[in-house]
Scaffold this motif. Structure first.
Motif, PDB file in Angstrom:
ATOM      1  N   ASN A 117     -50.914  45.227 -11.420  1.00 30.39           N
ATOM      2  CA  ASN A 117     -49.630  45.202 -10.705  1.00 30.39           C
ATOM      3  C   ASN A 117     -49.763  44.679  -9.276  1.00 30.39           C
ATOM      4  N   ASP A 119     -48.205  42.000  -6.937  1.00 29.88           N
ATOM      5  CA  ASP A 119     -47.035  41.143  -6.803  1.00 29.88           C
ATOM      6  C   ASP A 119     -47.171  40.283  -5.559  1.00 29.88           C
ATOM      7  N   ASN A 137     -54.292  41.477 -13.108  1.00 30.42           N
ATOM      8  CA  ASN A 137     -53.201  40.510 -13.222  1.00 30.42           C
ATOM      9  C   ASN A 137     -52.430  40.448 -11.912  1.00 30.42           C
ATOM     10  N   THR A 139     -48.580  38.732 -10.393  1.00 32.17           N
ATOM     11  CA  THR A 139     -47.305  38.080 -10.685  1.00 32.17           C
ATOM     12  C   THR A 139     -46.814  37.372  -9.434  1.00 32.17           C
ATOM     13  N   LYS A 141     -43.824  35.528  -7.493  1.00 28.60           N
ATOM     14  CA  LYS A 141     -42.367  35.530  -7.509  1.00 28.60           C
ATOM     15  C   LYS A 141     -41.813  34.818  -6.273  1.00 28.60           C
ATOM     16  N   THR A 187     -39.731  35.761 -11.176  1.00 29.30           N
ATOM     17  CA  THR A 187     -41.101  35.376 -11.504  1.00 29.30           C
ATOM     18  C   THR A 187     -41.244  33.880 -11.764  1.00 29.30           C
ATOM     19  N   TYR A 189     -44.772  32.805 -12.417  1.00 23.90           N
ATOM     20  CA  TYR A 189     -45.787  32.929 -13.457  1.00 23.90           C
ATOM     21  C   TYR A 189     -46.572  34.227 -13.273  1.00 23.90           C
ATOM     22  N   VAL A 190     -47.251  34.619 -14.345  1.00 21.92           N
ATOM     23  CA  VAL A 190     -48.199  35.736 -14.324  1.00 21.92           C
ATOM     24  C   VAL A 190     -49.580  35.149 -14.563  1.00 21.92           C
ATOM     25  N   ARG A 191     -50.549  35.542 -13.721  1.00 19.13           N
ATOM     26  CA  ARG A 191     -51.908  35.000 -13.828  1.00 19.13           C
ATOM     27  C   ARG A 191     -52.912  36.125 -14.058  1.00 19.13           C
ATOM     28  N   ASN A 192     -53.808  35.902 -15.013  1.00 19.55           N
ATOM     29  CA  ASN A 192     -54.941  36.800 -15.218  1.00 19.55           C
ATOM     30  C   ASN A 192     -56.169  35.970 -15.556  1.00 19.55           C
ATOM     31  N   ASN A 198     -46.387  30.824 -17.736  1.00 16.40           N
ATOM     32  CA  ASN A 198     -45.333  30.265 -16.895  1.00 16.40           C
ATOM     33  C   ASN A 198     -43.957  30.762 -17.306  1.00 16.40           C
ATOM     34  N   TYR A 199     -43.147  31.084 -16.315  1.00 19.37           N
ATOM     35  CA  TYR A 199     -41.735  31.375 -16.526  1.00 19.37           C
ATOM     36  C   TYR A 199     -40.869  30.233 -16.000  1.00 19.37           C
TER      37      TYR A 199
END
Length: 300
Positions: A117, A119, A137, A139, A141, A187, A189-192, A198-199
């Motif tokens: 989490n 951000d 991870n 996120t 935004k 958002t 994208y979320v990266r891990n 990708n959003y």
């Protein structure tokens, strides 16, 4: 606990050893308005809750901010982290909130191990130096506003605006009196460790009554997307209500757009009750109205 350190813009310079600030074991600590440089770790926090870092500048250190050992609910807002070897490191910690912060490091902007989490909101950094293990991870935004206008480019209130990604609705907002729909942080994208989900691009759709318009937004920074809604509404100029015509008369039917803007590409007129119920193609007149001449059959 509940300690506030306000440097009021003063500088603290180290010798590449130790920390400028160590909040280990303390909760509800605030560090603000500090200029920190030349430390091994400028800000170090372990097992702390609700650490707030606001309006600080951290540079020329080995590690700007180190959150470790179950540090939770950290807020990093309006900070500048530059020319550090490492920017932000999060180890075995959760709920790290970074907003309006610039990270520009020499090795890694954000390192995460056992961290969840994170951000990053309206914050700039270099993409490639983000370094995550398989359990972490982040996120990314950006703030989104949609500006909806009518045919005359005036604000359109009470329009519904939908933002969606990959076919899934993110949120639906009604425009204010100023024609704006505020979506807050949306958002990108979320990266891990596995890569990026990708959003972006976002599909932005606005509608009011029976009028709809859509656009795609490459959501890679905060900003405003503009959408114009043009309502297809026409008004009869002639004949007037109650006007009487006789068999064999030639009737000129004239219409225009109610907004007095000549945007209509194609106008057809249908006359009912004359046994043929025919549709006629109108012609765009020089005065901005659309005209069609209808001849009343003498056999009616």
């Amino acid at each position: 606990n509940a300690i506030t350190v306000n440097c009021n813009g003063y500088s603290i310079t180290g010798n590449i050893t130790l920390y400028a600030v160590n909040t280990g074991g303390f909760d509800n600590t605030t560090i603000k308005n500090c200029v920190l440089s030349n430390f091994a770790q400028a800000v170090y926090s372990t097992s702390s809750d609700f650490l707030n870092l606001t309006n600080n500048t951290i540079s020329s250190s080995n590690l700007a901010i180190n959150l470790t050992s179950n540090t939770r609910n950290t807020s990093i807002v309006n900070n500048t982290l530059s020319s550090n070897a490492w920017g932000l490191a999060v180890y075995s910690s959760t709920h790290t909130f970074v907003e309006n912060t610039s990270l520009s490091s020499m090795l890694t902007d954000v390192y995460a191990s056992g961290a969840s989490n994170i951000d990053l909101i309206n914050s700039t950094f270099t993409l490639n130096p983000l370094n995550f293990d398989s359990t972490s991870n982040a996120t990314v935004k950006w703030f989104l506003t949609v500006n909806v206008t009518n045919v005359d480019l005036l604000p359109l209130a009470n329009a519904t605006v939908n933002a969606s990604s990959n076919g899934t609705l993110i949120n639906s907002i009604t425009t204010s009196a100023s024609g704006l729909a505020y979506f807050g942080a949306v958002t990108e994208y979320v990266r891990n460790q596995s890569g990026i989900l990708n959003y972006s691009p976002l599909n932005i759709t606005a509608y009011k009554n029976n009028t709809v318009n859509s656009t795609l937004r490459q959501h890679t920074q905060s900003g405003t997307t503009n959408i114009q809604l043009i309502e297809a509404s026409v008004a009869f100029l002639s004949p007037s209500d109650g006007q009487v015509f006789n068999q064999g008369d030639s009737v000129t039917i004239r219409v225009n757009e109610t907004g007095l803007t000549d945007w209509i590409n194609n106008v057809t007129v249908q006359v009912l009750g004359d046994a043929t119920n025919s549709t006629y193609q109108a012609i765009n007149g020089t005065d901005g109205a659309w005209n069609v001449t209808y001849n009343i059959s003498s056999g009616l």
